[in-house]
Design a protein around this motif. Structure first.
Motif, PDB file in Angstrom:
ATOM      1  N   THR A  10       3.099 -63.108  36.178  1.00  0.00           N
ATOM      2  CA  THR A  10       3.438 -62.485  34.897  1.00  0.00           C
ATOM      3  C   THR A  10       3.523 -60.965  34.945  1.00  0.00           C
ATOM      4  OG1 THR A  10       1.099 -62.505  34.257  1.00  0.00           O
ATOM      5  CG2 THR A  10       2.454 -64.386  33.559  1.00  0.00           C
ATOM      6  N   ASP A  11       3.225 -60.370  36.104  1.00  0.00           N
ATOM      7  CA  ASP A  11       3.226 -58.910  36.187  1.00  0.00           C
ATOM      8  C   ASP A  11       4.435 -58.343  36.922  1.00  0.00           C
ATOM      9  OD1 ASP A  11       1.017 -58.533  34.658  1.00  0.00           O
ATOM     10  OD2 ASP A  11      -0.379 -58.213  36.309  1.00  0.00           O
ATOM     11  N   GLY A  12       5.476 -59.159  37.101  1.00  0.00           N
ATOM     12  CA  GLY A  12       6.722 -58.650  37.659  1.00  0.00           C
ATOM     13  C   GLY A  12       6.653 -58.352  39.143  1.00  0.00           C
ATOM     14  N   ASP A  13       7.359 -57.312  39.548  1.00  0.00           N
ATOM     15  CA  ASP A  13       7.503 -56.970  40.964  1.00  0.00           C
ATOM     16  C   ASP A  13       6.525 -55.863  41.351  1.00  0.00           C
ATOM     17  OD1 ASP A  13       8.918 -57.282  43.489  1.00  0.00           O
ATOM     18  OD2 ASP A  13       9.772 -55.292  43.114  1.00  0.00           O
ATOM     19  N   LEU A  14       5.824 -56.072  42.452  1.00  0.00           N
ATOM     20  CA  LEU A  14       4.944 -55.052  43.026  1.00  0.00           C
ATOM     21  C   LEU A  14       5.743 -54.312  44.084  1.00  0.00           C
ATOM     22  CD1 LEU A  14       2.004 -53.876  43.405  1.00  0.00           C
ATOM     23  CD2 LEU A  14       1.724 -55.614  45.195  1.00  0.00           C
ATOM     24  N   LYS A  15       5.853 -52.997  43.941  1.00  0.00           N
ATOM     25  CA  LYS A  15       6.663 -52.218  44.878  1.00  0.00           C
ATOM     26  C   LYS A  15       5.754 -51.482  45.864  1.00  0.00           C
ATOM     27  CE  LYS A  15      10.630 -51.618  41.817  1.00  0.00           C
ATOM     28  NZ  LYS A  15      11.427 -52.596  42.599  1.00  0.00           N
ATOM     29  N   ILE A  16       5.912 -51.826  47.144  1.00  0.00           N
ATOM     30  CA  ILE A  16       5.092 -51.285  48.226  1.00  0.00           C
ATOM     31  C   ILE A  16       5.967 -50.462  49.162  1.00  0.00           C
ATOM     32  CG2 ILE A  16       3.740 -51.918  50.267  1.00  0.00           C
ATOM     33  CD1 ILE A  16       2.724 -54.341  48.792  1.00  0.00           C
TER      34      ILE A  16
ATOM     35  N   ALA B 295      -2.000 -44.259  48.533  1.00  0.00           N
ATOM     36  CA  ALA B 295      -1.694 -43.883  47.155  1.00  0.00           C
ATOM     37  C   ALA B 295      -1.428 -45.127  46.318  1.00  0.00           C
ATOM     38  CB  ALA B 295      -0.472 -42.968  47.125  1.00  0.00           C
ATOM     39  N   PHE B 296      -1.950 -45.130  45.094  1.00  0.00           N
ATOM     40  CA  PHE B 296      -1.810 -46.261  44.179  1.00  0.00           C
ATOM     41  C   PHE B 296      -1.374 -45.759  42.806  1.00  0.00           C
ATOM     42  CE2 PHE B 296      -4.884 -47.416  47.366  1.00  0.00           C
ATOM     43  CZ  PHE B 296      -4.613 -48.739  47.663  1.00  0.00           C
ATOM     44  N   ALA B 297      -0.514 -46.520  42.142  1.00  0.00           N
ATOM     45  CA  ALA B 297      -0.112 -46.198  40.778  1.00  0.00           C
ATOM     46  C   ALA B 297      -1.331 -46.305  39.862  1.00  0.00           C
ATOM     47  CB  ALA B 297       0.976 -47.159  40.308  1.00  0.00           C
TER      48      ALA B 297
ATOM     49  N   ALA C  13       4.117 -40.844  49.740  1.00  0.00           N
ATOM     50  CA  ALA C  13       3.101 -40.406  48.777  1.00  0.00           C
ATOM     51  C   ALA C  13       3.757 -39.932  47.487  1.00  0.00           C
ATOM     52  CB  ALA C  13       2.266 -39.282  49.389  1.00  0.00           C
ATOM     53  N   ARG C  14       4.840 -39.199  47.603  1.00  0.00           N
ATOM     54  CA  ARG C  14       5.541 -38.662  46.419  1.00  0.00           C
ATOM     55  C   ARG C  14       6.082 -39.797  45.547  1.00  0.00           C
ATOM     56  NH1 ARG C  14       8.436 -35.544  49.018  1.00  0.00           N
ATOM     57  NH2 ARG C  14       7.090 -33.722  48.802  1.00  0.00           N
ATOM     58  N   ALA C  15       6.566 -40.863  46.175  1.00  0.00           N
ATOM     59  CA  ALA C  15       7.156 -41.975  45.420  1.00  0.00           C
ATOM     60  C   ALA C  15       6.140 -42.688  44.538  1.00  0.00           C
ATOM     61  CB  ALA C  15       7.805 -42.965  46.384  1.00  0.00           C
ATOM     62  N   VAL C  16       4.858 -42.561  44.873  1.00  0.00           N
ATOM     63  CA  VAL C  16       3.804 -43.145  44.040  1.00  0.00           C
ATOM     64  C   VAL C  16       3.177 -42.104  43.128  1.00  0.00           C
ATOM     65  CG1 VAL C  16       1.548 -44.290  44.059  1.00  0.00           C
ATOM     66  CG2 VAL C  16       3.282 -44.940  45.736  1.00  0.00           C
ATOM     67  N   LEU C  17       2.770 -40.984  43.699  1.00  0.00           N
ATOM     68  CA  LEU C  17       1.972 -40.000  42.967  1.00  0.00           C
ATOM     69  C   LEU C  17       2.789 -39.133  42.015  1.00  0.00           C
ATOM     70  CD1 LEU C  17      -0.261 -38.741  45.927  1.00  0.00           C
ATOM     71  CD2 LEU C  17      -0.821 -40.500  44.240  1.00  0.00           C
ATOM     72  N   GLU C  18       4.037 -38.861  42.383  1.00  0.00           N
ATOM     73  CA  GLU C  18       4.817 -37.880  41.628  1.00  0.00           C
ATOM     74  C   GLU C  18       5.941 -38.503  40.809  1.00  0.00           C
ATOM     75  OE1 GLU C  18       5.224 -33.565  43.176  1.00  0.00           O
ATOM     76  OE2 GLU C  18       7.130 -34.528  43.689  1.00  0.00           O
ATOM     77  N   THR C  19       6.700 -39.413  41.424  1.00  0.00           N
ATOM     78  CA  THR C  19       7.849 -40.000  40.713  1.00  0.00           C
ATOM     79  C   THR C  19       7.531 -41.356  40.096  1.00  0.00           C
ATOM     80  OG1 THR C  19       8.770 -41.172  42.638  1.00  0.00           O
ATOM     81  CG2 THR C  19       9.361 -38.841  42.369  1.00  0.00           C
ATOM     82  N   GLY C  20       6.516 -42.042  40.604  1.00  0.00           N
ATOM     83  CA  GLY C  20       6.144 -43.343  40.052  1.00  0.00           C
ATOM     84  C   GLY C  20       7.111 -44.461  40.384  1.00  0.00           C
ATOM     85  N   GLU C  21       7.938 -44.288  41.414  1.00  0.00           N
ATOM     86  CA  GLU C  21       8.902 -45.328  41.787  1.00  0.00           C
ATOM     87  C   GLU C  21       8.228 -46.525  42.448  1.00  0.00           C
ATOM     88  OE1 GLU C  21      12.622 -43.536  43.696  1.00  0.00           O
ATOM     89  OE2 GLU C  21      11.171 -41.896  43.818  1.00  0.00           O
ATOM     90  N   TYR C  22       7.091 -46.294  43.088  1.00  0.00           N
ATOM     91  CA  TYR C  22       6.387 -47.362  43.807  1.00  0.00           C
ATOM     92  C   TYR C  22       4.950 -47.466  43.308  1.00  0.00           C
ATOM     93  CZ  TYR C  22      10.236 -48.036  47.052  1.00  0.00           C
ATOM     94  OH  TYR C  22      11.447 -48.350  47.591  1.00  0.00           O
ATOM     95  N   ASP C  23       4.349 -48.639  43.579  1.00  0.00           N
ATOM     96  CA  ASP C  23       2.984 -48.906  43.132  1.00  0.00           C
ATOM     97  C   ASP C  23       1.939 -48.586  44.191  1.00  0.00           C
ATOM     98  OD1 ASP C  23       3.602 -50.173  40.522  1.00  0.00           O
ATOM     99  OD2 ASP C  23       4.596 -51.674  41.787  1.00  0.00           O
TER     100      ASP C  23
ATOM    101  N   ALA D  87       1.060 -34.697  38.809  1.00  0.00           N
ATOM    102  CA  ALA D  87       2.013 -35.424  37.966  1.00  0.00           C
ATOM    103  C   ALA D  87       1.325 -36.525  37.161  1.00  0.00           C
ATOM    104  CB  ALA D  87       3.127 -36.020  38.822  1.00  0.00           C
ATOM    105  N   GLY D  88       0.151 -36.958  37.600  1.00  0.00           N
ATOM    106  CA  GLY D  88      -0.627 -37.934  36.838  1.00  0.00           C
ATOM    107  C   GLY D  88      -0.148 -39.369  36.923  1.00  0.00           C
ATOM    108  N   LYS D  89       0.760 -39.686  37.857  1.00  0.00           N
ATOM    109  CA  LYS D  89       1.295 -41.048  37.929  1.00  0.00           C
ATOM    110  C   LYS D  89       0.591 -41.925  38.957  1.00  0.00           C
ATOM    111  CE  LYS D  89       5.839 -39.910  36.116  1.00  0.00           C
ATOM    112  NZ  LYS D  89       7.299 -40.006  36.286  1.00  0.00           N
ATOM    113  N   GLY D  90      -0.222 -41.320  39.792  1.00  0.00           N
ATOM    114  CA  GLY D  90      -0.889 -42.098  40.816  1.00  0.00           C
ATOM    115  C   GLY D  90      -2.255 -41.537  41.152  1.00  0.00           C
ATOM    116  N   ARG D  91      -2.959 -42.250  42.000  1.00  0.00           N
ATOM    117  CA  ARG D  91      -4.275 -41.823  42.457  1.00  0.00           C
ATOM    118  C   ARG D  91      -4.361 -42.055  43.958  1.00  0.00           C
ATOM    119  NH1 ARG D  91      -4.953 -47.078  40.342  1.00  0.00           N
ATOM    120  NH2 ARG D  91      -6.092 -48.513  41.723  1.00  0.00           N
ATOM    121  N   LEU D  92      -5.258 -41.343  44.606  1.00  0.00           N
ATOM    122  CA  LEU D  92      -5.541 -41.542  46.016  1.00  0.00           C
ATOM    123  C   LEU D  92      -6.854 -42.290  46.162  1.00  0.00           C
ATOM    124  CD1 LEU D  92      -4.651 -38.020  47.437  1.00  0.00           C
ATOM    125  CD2 LEU D  92      -3.408 -40.131  47.904  1.00  0.00           C
ATOM    126  N   GLU D  93      -6.877 -43.207  47.103  1.00  0.00           N
ATOM    127  CA  GLU D  93      -8.121 -43.892  47.401  1.00  0.00           C
ATOM    128  C   GLU D  93      -8.369 -43.817  48.898  1.00  0.00           C
ATOM    129  OE1 GLU D  93      -8.866 -47.592  45.640  1.00  0.00           O
ATOM    130  OE2 GLU D  93      -7.993 -47.059  43.702  1.00  0.00           O
TER     131      GLU D  93
END
Length: 569
Positions: free
Chosen positions: A28-34, A542-544, A245-255, A273-279
């Protein structure tokens, strides 16, 4: 850097809060983009030792047990972890009996049984198979079915730490029916099976484009009917760590972007940018420079970097190997490329704490240019007009290879400058990560082929016991044509005394004695210059901000609990 440390420190608290919510029903949560900036070349981890292949395949195929984020063994396809107390581990340590979970099905709907476990062992240990994970099955004499859901492993001698075979992302179970005609020399040619293994995991492969994109769909036969929450996964490969890293943290294109090895100041900018976090989590990852103990001269043709080439003309000198390590300022490398996600180290086994040695720290951890120069002077290596040392017509000038990555290229430049201070030259070369870690026996640019004098990359071991990892430096684990270039002893290091000590470790049950032997083996590799350990790396990905259920794990595949990931509503 202080800000980055605070962000990483806050990860545990954030995960504790996010764990309170239950994820949605299956699909039910659609597509996970890695995003893997090191593209995946195969979905069969037995044909490639690359971390990217191990992680990607863990989406589909599973082991009997894994090591969780706390470093503890947890059952997956097994019903429980066998121990002496529950009768699963024999008191004489000569056998281990696994009880399998009942009613587990492969993604094609057929039952998972003990025969699949037996087949997996036969597959990896078959002659001419070139199995990249052969060390996982060291000491296994036989694997047999007690009944369809019970497997007994018999060891050639008492096995104090028996949890190697079928444990962790490097040793998953493959389906006997699918791979039955892919044993031995036939293994690399089974393209359909290698690209799309039938599995028991939460997803199935829908389409595989090597070194590009893999699409997955939720496994309709997965054993938990409420999982996975995502209906599909798109795993894109290629690019570089910074763009991932940018695709998750800055643009939010990936999860999720794996292995965001990017300069700390660059990551701080992206996080704004507030769209992602680092773990981050520290396990056993070590960035190292392997020193080739065989001659890698291109003029040797097919013999280069094999036993037939003979010893390396200059790296056979222990004074040279020690001087190369002394010349390196590890603190500068950590500060420039890793920040809070790195620690200077001289150990190939940096963790857990019980097996982390400090014996070589005094001479190794701090740069000593004067000491390195004296070693080379005393050994008769003399600087020429070009500033490069030589002896008997042999120059201290090396081809230095690694994978393409901005941090690694910056590290190469730093090391080259440091070595220049002691009269050592370096020609820098890098290859696409997809090729470098790809495991293609026909490619001249893989890290296993090692067609260079020195090469740099990160590797680690699953779980918390280093026995099977330390066995990778055995003399018979050297990659070469006979094993399809799949041996784990990349530096071509060979010391019968080391082999004997590994054998002693394999027979030792006392925990304190095991720890002492592990430290001793680690110290031998450092002191004798099998490689130059540089950085104890934390896994940094990096994680959304919308992605929940993640339990960052440095002891196994980062995707080990992918079935529990979900999208925050």
């Amino acid at each position: 850097m202080h800000k980055l440390k605070l962000l990483l420190a806050g990860t545990v608290a954030a995960l504790a809060l996010s764990g309170a919510a239950a994820h949605a029903a299956r699909g039910t949560d659609g597509d996970l983009k890695i995003l893997f900036w090191q593209a995946v070349s195969t979905m069969n981890p037995y044909l490639s030792g690359g971390t990217k292949e191990v992680f990607a395949s863990s989406i589909v195929i599973e082991p009997l047990a894994r090591t969780d984020e706390k470093g503890e063994l947890v059952p997956f396809l097994a019903a429980e972890i066998p121990t002496i107390d529950n009768g699963g581990l024999a008191k004489d340590l000569l056998s281990l009996t696994w009880k399998l979970k009942p009613d587990v099905k492969w993604s094609d709907g057929t039952p998972f049984t003990a025969e699949d476990v037996i087949f997996t062992w036969k597959y990896c240990t078959a002659p001419d198979g070139g199995c990249a994970q052969a060390a996982q099955y060291e000491g296994v004499k036989n694997v047999e079915a007690v009944d369809p859901h019970t497997v007994k492993i018999t060891f050639t001698e008492p096995k104090p730490y028996p949890y190697s075979a079928f444990v962790g992302g490097q040793s998953p179970i493959i389906q006997a029916a699918q791979f039955k005609d892919c044993v031995g020399a036939k293994a690399p040619g089974c393209t359909s099976a290698n690209f799309g293994p039938i599995g028991t995991g939460p997803f199935v492969v829908k389409d595989f484009k090597p070194n590009d994109v893999i699409t997955f769909a939720a496994n309709a036969n997965y054993r938990d009917p409420a999982k996975p929450a995502f209906a599909s996964i798109t795993l894109k490969g290629g690019g570089d760590a910074a763009s991932a890293a940018r695709a998750v943290l800055e643009t939010g294109e990936y999860d999720y972007a794996w292995n965001t090895m990017v300069e700390p100041e660059v990551l701080q900018t992206m996080l704004a940018a507030g769209k992602g976090r680092l773990e981050s989590a520290f396990g056993t990852n070590v960035e190292r420079i392997n020193l080739n103990h065989f001659n890698a001269d291109p003029s040797l043709g097919d013999k280069r970097s094999t036993a037939d080439a003979g010893p390396h003309p200059s790296l056979k000198d222990p004074a040279v190997r020690r001087a190369l390590s002394l010349a390196i300022d590890r603190d500068i490398i950590v500060e420039a490329g890793y920040g809070a996600a790195g620690k200077a180290t001289c150990n190939i086994v940096p963790a857990p704490a019980a097996v982390a040695s400090t014996k070589n720290d005094e001479w190794c951890l701090k740069q000593d240019i004067a000491g390195a120069n004296k070693l080379l002077d005393d050994a008769g290596w003399v600087k020429g007009a070009d500033g490069i040392r030589a002896k008997d017509g042999v120059k201290l000038s090396y081809l230095y290879s690694t994978s393409t990555n901005s941090v690694r290229q910056a590290t190469q430049e730093l090391v080259k400058a440091m070595w220049a201070e002691i009269g050592v030259g370096a020609e820098l070369r890098n290859a696409s990560a997809a090729v470098f870690f790809g495991g293609d026996p026909a490619s001249p640019d893989t890290f296993q082929k090692f067609y260079a004098d020195v090469e740099m990359y990160t590797n680690n071991f699953d779980g918390t016991d280093p026995e099977k990892y330390l066995a990778e430096w055995l003399c018979d684990k050297v990659p070469g044509p006979a094993n399809g270039w799949q041996g784990q002893n990349i530096p071509r290091y060979c010391n019968p005394a080391y082999d004997k000590l590994v054998g002693e470790l394999s027979k030792t049950a006392d925990v304190e004695k095991r720890n002492a032997l592990s430290k001793q083996l680690n110290d031998m590799l450092t002191e004798e210059g099998a490689h130059i350990a540089l950085v104890h790396r934390g896994d940094l990905s990096a994680f959304a901000v919308t992605l929940e259920g993640v339990k960052m794990n440095s002891w196994d595949s980062q995707l080990w609990n992918l079935a529990d990931w979900y999208r925050k509503k």
